[in-house]
Design a protein around this motif. Structure first.
Motif, short mmCIF file in Angstrom:
data_model
loop_
_atom_site.label_atom_id
_atom_site.label_comp_id
_atom_site.label_asym_id
_atom_site.label_seq_id
_atom_site.Cartn_x
_atom_site.Cartn_y
_atom_site.Cartn_z
N THR A 1 -26.61 -14.16 -20.83
CA THR A 1 -27.07 -15.29 -19.11
C THR A 1 -28.27 -15.81 -19.72
O THR A 1 -29.57 -14.79 -20.24
CB THR A 1 -26.80 -14.13 -17.57
N GLU A 2 -28.65 -17.14 -20.45
CA GLU A 2 -30.00 -17.14 -20.13
C GLU A 2 -31.18 -17.22 -18.90
O GLU A 2 -30.47 -17.40 -17.93
CB GLU A 2 -30.22 -18.61 -21.07
N SER A 3 -31.97 -17.37 -19.52
CA SER A 3 -33.28 -18.08 -18.14
C SER A 3 -33.00 -18.48 -17.08
O SER A 3 -33.22 -18.14 -15.83
CB SER A 3 -34.29 -17.66 -18.43
N ASP A 4 -32.51 -19.64 -17.38
CA ASP A 4 -31.85 -20.96 -16.40
C ASP A 4 -30.62 -20.44 -15.43
O ASP A 4 -30.33 -20.97 -14.67
CB ASP A 4 -32.15 -22.10 -17.20
#
Length: 158
Positions: free
Chosen positions: A90-93
């Protein structure tokens, strides 16, 4: 006019022998977890391994359950296991990224497909017209080139 682009998923022959797949299959609902993983990969094919509902909205477990048709319990369990095994990051966005999918995804445009097919046809034509007689002729041409080169060297020496 925008050109069509074709995508495909290249599943390795030993996909079900991969350690992460064996680990998933050993869990409760393991086969469903694997099926959901394959679904996620196919959904990410034309987004370079990334999944988002839209530019502004990342997927959450409920949205994935609705979109995929899998039960929310399966999706929640899957996301936990996928994160643990680093199959989904899961990326920061909030974007879900499937790192292993990059090796499985391929694409080409319609024109690239036509060129590939044309080259294959030409290659097959060449194979059909090549005979031992033609191959023998090519050898003689090469021999004559060698003789011409020798003649040029002798002229330069004189």
């Amino acid at each position: 006019m925008a050109e069509k682009k074709y995508f495909w998923l290249k599943m390795p022959r030993n996909f079900f022998e991969k350690h992460y797949i064996k680990i998933l299959r050993a869990k409760d609902n393991g086969d469903l977890l694997v099926m959901f993983y394959i679904w996620m990969i196919t959904e990410s094919i034309d987004h370079e391994g990334k999944l988002r509902f839209s530019e502004d909205i990342p997927y959450d477990a409920e949205m994935l359950a609705e979109a995929s048709g899998f039960a929310l319990q399966i999706v929640t369990q899957a996301l936990q296991q996928f994160s643990k095994l680093q199959l989904v990051v899961t990326e920061s966005d909030g974007t879900l990224f499937l790192p292993k999918s990059l090796k499985m995804i391929g694409s080409e445009s319609a024109s690239a497909q036509r060129v590939r097919e044309y080259r294959e046809r030409e290659k097959n034509k060449t194979k059909l017209t090549e005979t031992p007689e033609n191959a023998e002729c090519n050898e003689r041409v090469t021999e004559s080139n060698v003789n011409v080169q020798k003649g040029n060297i002798e002229k330069e020496l004189q």
